[in-house]
Structure formats: C-alpha cells, structure tokens
Design an enzyme around this catalytic site. Sequence first.
Site, mmCIF file in Angstrom:
data_model
loop_
_atom_site.group_PDB
_atom_site.id
_atom_site.type_symbol
_atom_site.label_atom_id
_atom_site.label_comp_id
_atom_site.label_asym_id
_atom_site.label_seq_id
_atom_site.Cartn_x
_atom_site.Cartn_y
_atom_site.Cartn_z
ATOM 1 C CG HIS A 88 -0.307 -0.249 2.509
ATOM 2 N ND1 HIS A 88 0.055 -1.509 2.933
ATOM 3 C CD2 HIS A 88 0.079 0.602 3.497
ATOM 4 C CE1 HIS A 88 0.611 -1.431 4.125
ATOM 5 N NE2 HIS A 88 0.650 -0.150 4.491
ATOM 6 C CG HIS A 90 0.874 5.176 4.080
ATOM 7 N ND1 HIS A 90 -0.052 5.046 5.092
ATOM 8 C CD2 HIS A 90 1.644 4.064 4.168
ATOM 9 C CE1 HIS A 90 0.149 3.915 5.761
ATOM 10 N NE2 HIS A 90 1.180 3.304 5.210
HETATM 11 P P1 5GP Z 1 1.469 0.322 7.412
HETATM 12 O O1 5GP Z 1 2.022 0.674 8.767
HETATM 13 O O2 5GP Z 1 1.282 -1.156 7.226
HETATM 14 O O3 5GP Z 1 2.243 0.968 6.293
HETATM 15 O O4 5GP Z 1 0.043 1.015 7.350
HETATM 16 C C1 5GP Z 1 -1.172 0.333 7.419
HETATM 17 C C2 5GP Z 1 -2.273 1.376 7.395
HETATM 18 O O5 5GP Z 1 -3.491 0.727 7.144
HETATM 19 C C3 5GP Z 1 -2.414 2.149 8.700
HETATM 20 O O6 5GP Z 1 -2.247 3.537 8.441
HETATM 21 C C4 5GP Z 1 -3.836 1.805 9.172
HETATM 22 O O7 5GP Z 1 -4.499 2.886 9.768
HETATM 23 C C5 5GP Z 1 -4.506 1.368 7.885
HETATM 24 N N1 5GP Z 1 -5.559 0.380 8.059
HETATM 25 C C6 5GP Z 1 -5.452 -0.792 8.743
HETATM 26 N N2 5GP Z 1 -6.608 -1.473 8.684
HETATM 27 C C7 5GP Z 1 -7.463 -0.715 7.920
HETATM 28 C C8 5GP Z 1 -8.821 -0.909 7.504
HETATM 29 O O8 5GP Z 1 -9.481 -1.894 7.805
HETATM 30 N N3 5GP Z 1 -9.363 0.079 6.748
HETATM 31 C C9 5GP Z 1 -8.663 1.191 6.380
HETATM 32 N N4 5GP Z 1 -9.292 2.096 5.625
HETATM 33 N N5 5GP Z 1 -7.373 1.401 6.759
HETATM 34 C C10 5GP Z 1 -6.782 0.452 7.526
#
Ligand code: 5GP
Length: 143
Positions: free
Chosen positions: A101, A103
Amino acid sequence: MKDSDCIFCKIAGGDIPCTKLLEDDAAIAFLDIGPLAEGHVLLIPKHHYVTVDQMPPDVAAAVLKHLPALGRAVQSAVGCEGFNILQNNGPVAHQVVGHVHFHIIPRNSGDEFRFNWPAGLYPKGRIEQLAEAIRKELATRNL
Ligand code: 5GP
Ligand code: ZN
C-alpha cells in the site's frame, strides 16, 4: 491472487467496507481509518503482494499511475501545503498490513508528523562500491 487472511484483500474484494475514492481493474484507493492527517489516502493493488518488490512491473505501473491525480485531488480537497508518499516494506520498516500500500499523507507546516532522518556520510570509495553491487544485482535480475 488473494490471501483470505488479508484485510486489504477483503477491502479490494468488497468483503469489508472502505471509504472508496477510486477503483479500476488493478487498483483501489480509499481513506485510511487511522489517519496521520485528514485526507490520508491508501492506494493498493487489487491482487495480493506483500512488498513492493514482489509486484510485476506492469502491475506496479497500473497502480502507481494513480498517484499524480490522487496527490492533486487530496491537496485541493483538504487544502494542504504538500504531501508525502510513503510505502513501508517489512515490519522493520513499519509495515503493519502485509499487502502493498502507498500512503498519501497531507502535510502542513507545523503539523505533528515527524521523520527521524539520520542522514550520514559515505567514507571515501564506499558510494561507488555500493553502486557497483546494486548495478550487478540489477543486471542479473529479470526486470
Ligand atoms: P502500514 O504501517 O502497514 O504501512 O500502514 C497500514 C495502514 O493501514 C495504517 O495507516 C492503518 O491505519 C490502515 N488500516 C489498517 N486497517 C485498515 C482498515 O481496515 N481500513 C482502512 N481504511 N485502513 C486500515
Ligand atoms: Zn492482500
């Protein structure tokens, strides 16, 4: 490709809801439920890849092509001064969700989001050594 335990596969498949911003055959973008700033967007491939290096180049292109428009749209909609594109690979790099993903994080001067950016210096000769090692890897891989 789908991982039945993956939350973002479930979002991409419509099995759990999200606040969707755009969708096509390859990608979907939606608002992050734990925003670092209002308008924090996640852009993901519909297929399951854990880290960005696992993505075939055509899939990467089909997903990443949305970044310019998303960046413009978020900036206009939330009125931020700039934005960061952040993409975490592996727990050590703060990846919590194991599905690639990107951001898009709106930024404003004086906001609370901080990077620790401990920029270093290369000892003499080291930069060329590293470049050579990476070029060698690139040349031996199927790009
Ligand atoms: P990472 O730390 O893996 O780069 O970021 C994961 C992101 O996914 C976090 O910012 C978290 O808030 C978001 N996230 C996790 N679960 C969900 C979800 O069920 N729905 C949405 N819209 N965002 C999610
Ligand atoms: Zn997944």
